[in-house]
Structure formats: C-alpha cells, structure tokens
Design a protein around this motif. Structure first.
Motif: not given
Lengths: 1020, 149
Positions: A670-674, A740-741, A749-750, A770-772
């Motif tokens: 996934s291109p997004d962080g989970i 986010m940092r 920016t998430a 889910i973090v994009r």
C-alpha cells in the motif's frame, strides 16, 4: 221281737240322726212331727222350735209355693192350693216328687234344697203322714253352676280355640269295622280349616262331605272310637302348606274327637332349631376350640357337654369326661395343677370368668392348654360355665421363640452400631437403643415422652435441609409396607443413612423400625468418588472430542463422539490398533504403524500431543489432533486417547494463512502507511510504509512501542488527542488532515483515515490508522487555494487597476467632448495627454501582467546557480542606475549556490536591487548590501538598504500586485509581486524587515536546495 | 437641494489618489453649484488629518471642516475602508456624510462600503446628476446612518 223293734228303732234313730240329708216327717197336714239334726242344720231351726209348730211350707218362700202349686195344678189337672199342698200334692197322689225348693233358714239366708216328699202309709196303705227328704243342693247347684260355667267356658273355648275340633261318631258295618263316621260337632276353627261350615258338616258323614279322606283314616279313627285309645300324629296338608298336630281321642265309646293344631310355625321353628342345632354342631365341630359346659355343684363339677374338639384338645374320650370331669385335672401337669384349682375356685367363688393356661399331657405329649369360660346362672339350677378350651402350645412356642428372639434382638439392638428406633402404627415409640440416642443426641427424656412429634422436631433441627426431610421424618409411624431409604444431611456436615421397614406381624403392619447409620466419612468419600466418576462419565460422553481408551495395543472403549467421528459403531473400533484407523502413511511420509512408538512413550510416562491423519470406516481421511495420556483404571495401565477433528480448523487455518498473505501483501504494497494502535495509543504495528513515513525508513527497528502522539508536534497534540478520543468511540472523520512529525523532526501533512477495530464479540481492541503523506498534495492544495485567492485578488486588482486608466480616458474624453461642444479649447492638450498617459499606463500594466504570467512557465531547466556570479551579472546590468544614484553595493563573497531557473533568479535579484535604489534615502547615497546567512538548515539571502524604509503595516502589502508604496514612483507596482511569485515557484519565500520609515529595509528570501525543488511543481 | 443647503455652499473633501480622477471630479463638481469649496487629499492619512482637523490641517479657517467627503476606496497609506472606520468610530464626526467612490460596482466594495457605514457610493467617472441626487438624498442636519443596511 221287741229286740228287733228296739234295734230297728235304734237303727231308725241312728239313721235319722246321722243321716246327711234332712229328714222331716209330717202329719197329714204337713205339720212337722220329726226334724232330724240334718234338717236342723239345714234350716237353722232346732227341732224343738219346729216340731209340732210349723208345717213344711214355712221353710219355703210363698212365691215358690205358688208357682209350684200352679205347676202341679197343670200337671195333676186339679187345682192345687199354694202352700203346703204344693209340697204334698204329688206325694198324696202317690207320685214321686223331687223338686228343688229354696229353703228359708232361720237366719234369713236361703238355701237351695232338693226336696223329695213321699207319703207315709200304714199297713192298710192309708197315708198317715209324709216324709220329706231335703238335700242341700247348694253345692250341687254350685256344681251345676260351675258345670254350667264350665260348660260355657268350654263352649267359649270350643268356639274360639284355634285348634280345630271336631266330634264324630264312628259308623261301622255289620262286622263292626269302621267304614264311615259322622260329624257331630265342629268348632269354628275346624270350619276354617276345612272350609266347610258346621251346618254343612254336623250330622253329615265324611264320605258325604269329604269323600277324599282316605280310608285308613277312618280305620284309625274307628280304632280310637272303639278302643278309646287316643292317637296322635302329624299331618301335612299340602294344599294349605301347613303342618298340623292331630290328636284323636274318644270321649265316649263310638265317638272320637279330633283336634288339629296348626303347628306350621312350630314346625318351622323346629326345623330352624334343627338347623341351628346342626349349625351349632357344625360350628362346634369346626371351631378349633373345644367347647364345654361344666356345671358347678358344691361338691363336684360336672361336665355337661363337651364338643368333639374339646375331647381332641384334652385327648380324653367324651364318655370319661362326662363321667368324671376330674380326669381333666389328671392330665394337667403336676406343677400347674394348683394354679388350675385356684383359678377354678376363684371363678366359682366369685361367679366369675374362669381362665387358666397351663401345661398338660395330651396323648403323651406335653401341650399347653387354655381354658376360658363364662358363668351362666339360671334360677333353680346350679350355675354352669360355658367356655372354650384350646391348645395354645404353638402359641406358647411362638411366644417362647419370640421371647428368645426378642432377647436376641434386644441384644443385637444394643450391640449394633446403628441407631434403632421402633415406632408403633399409632405413633408410639416402642423401642430404641442407646446408639439411637447417641446418634441423634437425644436425651432419654424426650424419648420417654413417647412423643414422636417432639422427637421429629428435635431431629429436624439438626438437619441441613429440614424442609426436604420434614415430610419423611414426621412419618415415623408410617404404616405403609414399603421399605424406605434416605440419606440425611446435617448442618454440621454429618451424613446419616436412614433405613426403615415395616414391622409386620402375621402379615399386618404394626409399626415401623428405623435404623440410622453414621456414614459421614463414607458418604463424602463416596460422594467424591461418585463425583469424579460422574465427571469422568460426563466428560466421556458429553465432550465434543472423541475419547477412546486403549491398552498398549488396541482400543478397548470409546465414546459416542468417537463413533460419529469414525462413522462406525463402537464394536468396530474396539479391538483395533491405531494404525488400523489411519491411512498407511502420514503426510510426513511415516508409516502409521509408528503410532505404536507414541503409545510406548505414553506408557513410559510421557503424554503425547500431536497431529495425525486418521481414516474413517469408509476410507475418507481427516485431520486430527491427538492427545495421549496414560493412567490407571482398576489397577490396569491404560491410555486415554482424545481425538479432535481439526479438518475444519485446518481449512480455516489455510484460509487464514491465505488471508494473512493477502493482507500482508496489501499492507506492504500500500502506498499508505498502516498503523495499528492499541486502546492506549501505543503503536502495535507499523506497516513498512508507515515506518517510512514516521521514521524515515522502512527498515527501522522499533525499540519499543511508541505512543502515536510522538508523531505530532505540540501544537497538533490537541487535535490528535481529540481524534484519538473520537476513534475510541468509533468516530473517525474521513480524510482528516493532521500535521505530523517524523522521528527526525521532519514535518509532513498526513491525511488520516481510521477505524475502531472490534473483536468477534464487538469489543474494541485497537485502532487502525491509515496514514497518507499528503504534504505535497497539501501544498498543492494550499498553493491552489492561494493561487485561487491570488487569482481573485489579481482579477480584482487587474480589473480595478486597469479600470482606473480607463476611467481617466473616458472621463477626459468626455470632458474634451464637453469642451469641444462648448468651444473651449484651453484644456485640449492637457486632457489629450492625460488620455494618452492613461493609455500608456494601461499598456504597462498589461505588459507587467504578461510578465507575471510567464513566471508560471519555466523558461530554463533548473540548475545549480552560483549566486555570486548571478549578483555580479545583475550589478553589471544595473551599473548605469547604480552610478547615477551614486549607490554603493556590497556583496558577500561566499553566497551559497541556489538551485533553480537562473534567469528567473536573476530577475529576483534585479528587482530587489532596483527597489533598493528606488527607495534610497533622500539625503544621501544609497548603500545596498547583498548577502546570505544560515538559519537552521536553510540559507537566507538578503538585500539590505538604508533607504526610506517601510512602515510595518505595509510589509505585506508591498508584495501585493500593483501595490505601490509610493504611487508617484516609477514602475507598475508588480515588481515585488513578481519576485515573490518567482521565489515561491522555486519553493522559497520572501519577506521584508524594516524598522520603519527612514530606517531602511532588508528583504530576505530563501531558495530551498535541490531536493525541495524536486518535489516542487517546477518538475511537473 | 433644499433651501437650507442652498444657504451656503458644501465643503466637500475629496480623497482620491489618482490625480486624473481627482481632476475629473473637480471638473464635475464645477457643475455642482452646491460645492463651492473643494479640498483634495491624496491618501487616507491626510484624509483623517483633514477630517479631524489635525496635522497639516489644523487651521480650520484655511481648512474648514468638511460637510461631505467623497472617498475613494483604494488609497495608499490607509485604505478607504479604514478611513471610513476611523471616522465612524469617532464621536465628533461619525455622522459626517461620506460617499464612496469606486471604480467598479463590485458587490464586495458596495457591501463593504455599507458595512462601514458609508452614506452612499458612486462609481467613477462620476456623473453629476447622480451625485446631485445622492446629495439631495442625504438628510442634512439630521442623524441618519444609512450604512450597513
């Protein structure tokens, strides 16, 4: 002759004197000349009083005399004078007379007499006197009266008697044989009997009226009539259905009288009596008691009656018994004789019941006999006792046995460890032993009250479930025939067994015997064992797993689940080896027969747990989990085999594995962080992409579970917390933007999408986030927004600023027209110039716009730009203006290179320097500095002047399009706007610092390095 | 134009940064008899100075207090809206009639003008009739705030 005469006179006198009859002699007139003593007695007069004084007639009432006279008159046919003549007339006539007269006595009483008068005749036969003989016929009269009375009575009886009476005379033939008889007299009873009236019968013969009468009766009657011998017999008249006693007697020769008595009732009674007698005899014969009757006389007792049974009981013949009742005493045991006699005497003395029981020798055997009799006292008779005698040997034996048993029982009762209580059917406590008292801790007092209810209450108190036992405890005198068995549990943990059974005597319930046993220890042990066994059994049968028991080789038992699992019956499993229930080989290639190894291990003490492929009866295979445990069962080593069919589980596992693979792939690609957070916010899992986003690289090893808040800056913490709290209750707004940092401090920016994770029961256990990284997009959006805003401003500004010159043009054109119309020409040139200037202004504006618009297009590809060179180039370009103003420009020599479009950057620098020159101080030459400094990891360039400065309120506005600080100054007012645009395009920014009017201004701008440029829109 | 206003000419203050526009307006006002006296300032600051009679315009004889202000919105140094705001806040002259000049009839400007309590607006180039009507419309000597409606 004289002697004879004297004798005759003496005799005469004697006769006269002693005669019973009254003899009275009279003369011809009736005058009494002689009166014998009998006459004196009769009349009551003495002879002296009457002789020669009165006639015979004075003794008779005149009316009688008169009546007799009349009578005689008739009879004699000549008148007879009443009086003496009435007495004498017949005699005178020579007729005999015997007449009854009433004699008047001296004392006035009357006597009936029979007077007989005869004439006295001399030798010539001439009557010279009369002799009257009078007899007191009182008695005779009385007798007659009596006779008459009797006669009347007799008649009465005759008429009214129930007994039929008939008088007959027999009629005989010439030979003198009776052939018939005649009815002379019959009484009404007879009439009734025969149905014939007296009239019909009397005078008739039997052959006339009752021809049916048999001849032999006539013979019999004849015999009676002729012989006078009475006869008696019974007759049964069938047609009347009645019995008659017939009594025939002869009152007179030739006559016979018959008396019929209806004895039907008597007959019946007799028959009943006979019957009764028979019954009685039967009873007596049949009862097992000997019946006797003894009459008690002063000297001796006499047995008046003994039944057969009695004889049997005493073993003596009747004759002897009746003859001498003392034989009874003879058979009685010597030791018991005295008691017999005493009882006897007492009964006799008190006229009371006689009762005795004792030993006797009967027919050589020792028996126990019992006599009981009751006295009856009849008048005129000595009292007699009627009673029974019977052999009570058996009873005695039984009693003895019973006694023995009783003492045995008593002994047992006291010796047993059980508590025993016996209660009669009526509820009385009949027996108990010491142990009972102890077991129940009952005091003797309570038991002695014989109150079973009190006892029951006392017992109930001690029980742990009194209510349950209440009914059963209370029925101590239960009269049913059932045995009962209970277990009683006490509040203090004791457990007793209670057993009861009915007490039977001769098949009848007379009470109940209870026994109690303290089984506390045993009970709990059994209970435990039972529980265990039960549990085992329960487990064995109710578990969902198949349980089999095997010895070291084969299966010996299995539960139902096993049957189902292997799809066969129990007996098809028992006796088989495990290998026989498996395919030939297991998935790992091993032979199934190697299962025996596992069995050996178990027996050696190591429980086994493994997976195995098993085969059903039909050959189909299934996955199973097998557990082997060894244990001892009834002293033998056995193995418990628990089999669980895990086919389903395996499939599930496989499916799950696939799912996990898929999931993993998804997550990894996934291109997004989970992120997976627990409910406290700790990060349980980060997908590789998430790691990249939050830690800068996907290969980061996380030392511990960090909290998610670590990944937000302080300012965003509040928002993050709010998000988290919302997530905990299932609220997570979609596409939330959060700054986010990264762990290295880098901010991005998430865009977050989250969801609350719940387990199968709906209980939350974590949060999926889910973090994009939408930094770029954010920037793009921001840019777009700002661009849109700018565009709007731009449009506004443009329209406004372009309109301005238009207004000028329009206005002055109008003015010109007005002037032209009015013929005024004074302002012609001025106005026209204004118009032209305005047009120029518009043109400039439009050109500036065009220039600005070009900034959006990259003219040259970005490259490393050496800033010093660039500045030098610009200074060269502006050399003229610089010299003109006499400005001094100082340039730092080690300006860091920038990255971007060289031409554009040149425009930036040029604009800034031009502005600095424009806003030079009014009183001295401008001094311009160009340099750079580092702020953090950024490079900040600056262009500083000491000119007019800018008031702080204009620090932003000056970058606005067409904003000119000084409207009169040159330029379109787009310079700074252009510069800003270019710098922003490059990813940098510009701002101004100025202390205020007249204090110069410094323009700072940044140009990010290469990396930033790569993500900027410059590249695409 | 009632008799009262005819009594004396209006002192009109023109606040306009564009000189051309100022000139145009001056010429227009020449046709407006009521406007006898006209003073022109070029920025917002100066406008306030004049209105409050301070700074350079302390001399009220020379710089009489204006009866009407014609205010361009786009001004350097202090925006027209700010001028409006300041004036309206000040107790002494918050009733001062101010008419906003605008180059467009953009709704934004109109709304803003009224929000800031301008008495009216007129778009450039100013039509004298329009101005006359506007001035007539204003109620002189009475308190009236039309702005913000």
């Amino acid at each position: 002759m004289a002697q004879q005469q004297r004798t005759a006179e003496t005799v005469q006198r004697a006769i006269l004197h002693d005669a019973a009859h009254a003899i009275v002699a009279t003369d011809l007139t009736g005058l009494i000349i002689s009166f014998n003593p009998a006459a004196e007695k009769l009349a009551g007069w003495s002879a002296a009083e009457v002789v020669g004084k009165v006639t015979l007639a004075s003794f008779h009432p005149p009316e009688e005399l008169a009546a007799q006279a009349r009578l005689l008159s008739e009879r004699l046919g000549r008148p007879v004078a009443p009086g003496i003549e009435a007495l004498l007339a017949e005699a005178r006539a020579g007729l005999p007379s015997a007449t009854e007269w009433t004699c008047l006595r001296k004392d006035g009483t009357r006597l009936p007499v029979l007077l007989s008068v005869s004439a006295l005749r001399d030798e010539q036969g001439e009557v010279f006197g009369f002799a009257a003989f009078a007899a007191d016929i009182t008695e005779r009269r009385q007798a007659d009266a009596r006779l008459q009375e009797r006669e009347a009575q007799y008649r009465l009886l005759f008429e009214n008697m129930v007994t039929a009476f008939a008088l007959h005379e027999i009629i005989c033939d010439e030979q003198g044989h009776p052939v018939d008889y005649r009815y002379l007299e019959v009484n009404p009873a007879f009439e009734r009997l025969t149905g014939l009236t007296a009239r019909e019968l009397e005078g008739k013969t039997v052959s006339e009226v009752l021809p049916a009468v048999e001849k032999y009766w006539i013979e019999i009657f004849g015999q009676v009539a002729l012989t006078g011998k009475p006869a008696a017999y019974e007759n049964f008249f069938a047609d009347l259905g009645q019995y008659y006693d017939t009594w025939v007697f002869s009152p007179k020769h030739g006559q016979f009288a018959v008396l019929f008595s209806d004895v039907t009732a008597r007959k019946r009674a007799e028959e009943s009596l006979q019957e009764s007698r028979r019954l009685y005899a039967d009873v007596v014969a049949s009862i097992p008691l000997g019946v006797y009757r003894v009459s008690a006389r002063p000297e001796e007792d006499v047995l008046e009656y003994v039944s057969d049974r009695f004889c049997q009981v005493v073993g003596l013949p009747r004759e002897r018994l009746l003859e001498d009742e003392r034989v009874v005493l003879g058979i009685i045991h010597p030791e018991d004789r005295q008691s017999f006699l005493d009882a006897n005497n007492q009964a006799y003395d008190q006229r009371s019941q006689f009762q005795w029981e004792g030993r006797a020798t009967v027919r050589g055997q020792l028996r126990w006999l019992r006599f009981e009799s009751h006295p009856t006292q009849l008048p005129d008779r000595p009292p007699f006792w009627t009673g029974v005698a019977f052999d009570v040997t058996d009873r005695r034996d039984v009693e003895e046995a019973l006694h023995q048993q009783h003492s045995l029982l008593e002994g047992a009762l006291q010796a047993t460890a059980d508590g025993i209580l016996a209660v009669s059917s009526e509820g009385r406590i009949t027996s108990y032993n010491r142990q009972f008292l102890e077991l129940w801790r009952v005091s003797k007092e309570i038991l002695d009250t014989h109150d079973t209810m009190a006892l029951a209450d006392y017992i109930l108190q001690q029980l742990s479930h009194p209510a349950a036992m209440q009914a059963r405890i209370r029925n101590f005198n239960d009269t049913s025939r059932a045995d009962t068995f209970d277990t009683l549990e006490f509040t203090d943990g004791r457990v007793y067994e209670r057993f009861s059974r009915p007490q039977m005597v001769a098949g009848r319930v007379v009470g109940r015997v209870w026994s109690f046993r303290d089984v506390t220890a045993r009970h709990w042990a059994v209970a435990s064992l039972r529980e265990s066994e039960h549990k085992f059994k329960m487990l064995f049968e109710s578990t969902n797993d198949a349980i089999l028991i095997m010895d070291e080789k084969v299966f010996v038992d299995c539960n139902r689940v096993a049957e189902t699992m292997f799809a066969c019956k129990r007996d098809q499993i028992i006796g088989r080896t495990p290998a026989e229930l498996s395919p030939e080989r297991q998935p790992d290639g091993r032979l199934s027969t190697e299962a025996a190894e596992k069995v050996r291990s178990v027996l050696a003490g190591a429980p086994q747990f493994f997976e195995w492929i098993l085969a059903r009866r039909d050959g189909t295979l299934f996955n199973a989990e097998v557990s082997l445990t060894g244990f001892e069962l009834r002293g033998q080593k056995v193995i418990q085999v628990i089999i669980r069919d895990i086919t389903a589980r395996k499939l599930a596992e496989a499916a799950q594995h696939e799912a996990e693979q898929l999931y993993r792939t998804l997550v990894n690609t996934s291109p997004d962080g989970i992120l997976l957070l627990d409910l406290t916010g700790r990060v349980l899992y980060s997908s590789p992409k998430a790691l990249e986003l939050l830690h800068g690289s996907a290969e980061t090893e996380l030392p511990s579970l960090p909290g998610a808040l670590r990944f937000v800056g302080r300012q965003e913490r509040h928002q993050a917390l709010a998000l988290f709290r919302g997530a905990l209750v299932g609220i997570f707004p979609p596409n939330v933007r959060l700054l986010m940092r990264r762990s290295d401090g880098h901010e991005f920016t998430a865009e977050l999408n989250g969801t609350l994770l719940r387990d199968g029961l709906g209980v939350p256990w974590g949060i999926l986030v889910i973090v994009r990284d939408v930094t770029d997009r954010q920037r793009q959006e921001d840019e777009l927004k700002s661009k849109n805003a700018e565009l709007e401003r731009f449009t506004y500004t443009v329209s406004h600023d372009l309109r301005s010159p238009l207004i000028t043009i329009k206005g002055f054109a109008g003015a010109l027209l007005a002037d032209a119309a009015a013929g005024r020409t004074g302002r012609l040139n001025e106005d026209l110039n204004r118009i032209l200037q305005a047009a120029d202004k518009m043109s400039d504006l439009l050109n500036g716009l065009l220039q600005l618009s070009r900034v959006g297009r990259m003219v040259n590809p970005p490259t490393q730009v050496p800033m010093n060179k660039l500045v030098a180039d610009v200074l060269e370009l502006l050399a003229g203006s610089i010299a003109q103003r006499g400005a001094t420009v100082t340039v730092q020599c080690d300006l860091p290179p920038a990255y971007g479009d060289p031409q554009r950057l040149q425009e930036v620098v040029q604009n800034l320097i031009e502005n600095a020159l424009k806003f030079s101080p009014p009183d001295r030459s401008p001094e311009i500095e160009i340099g750079s400094k580092s702020v953090g990891d950024k490079t900040v360039y600056f262009v500083r002047d000491h000119g007019r400065g800018i008031e702080s309120r204009f620090h932003e506005t000056i970058f606005g399009l067409f904003n000119k600080l000084d409207p009169r100054s040159d330029g379109t007012g787009i310079g700074l706007a252009l510069v800003r645009r270019i710098l922003e395009f490059h990813g940098g920014s510009i701002w101004v610092e100025s202390a205020g009017a007249g204090l110069g201004a410094t323009f700072y701008f940044t140009l990010p390095g290469r990396k930033a440029l790569s993500t900027s829109p410059l590249n695409g | 134009m009632d008799e009262h206003t005819m009594a004396r000419p209006l002192n009109i203050l023109l606040v306009e940064d564009n000189l051309d526009h100022a000139e145009l307006l001056r010429r227009t006002l020449e046709q407006f008899p009521a406007a006898k006296f006209l003073h022109h300032v070029e920025d917002g600051e100066a406008a306030l100075d004049y209105i409050f009679g301070r700074g350079n315009f302390r001399d009220r004889l020379q710089f009489p207090s204006p009866d009407l202000v014609l205010l361009d919105l786009r001004l350097p140094r202090l925006d027209g809206l700010d001028v409006l705001r300041h004036v309206r806040r000040h107790p002494t002259c918050h009733r001062l009639p101010i008419v906003v000049l605008t180059t467009s009839e953009a709704e934004r400007d109109v709304a803003a003008a009224y929000e800031y309590h301008a008495n009216g607006f007129v778009s450039k180039p100013v039509d004298v009739q329009r101005l006359s009507d506007l001035v007539d419309g204003l109620e002189w000597g009475e308190a009236s705030d039309r702005g913000g409606l």
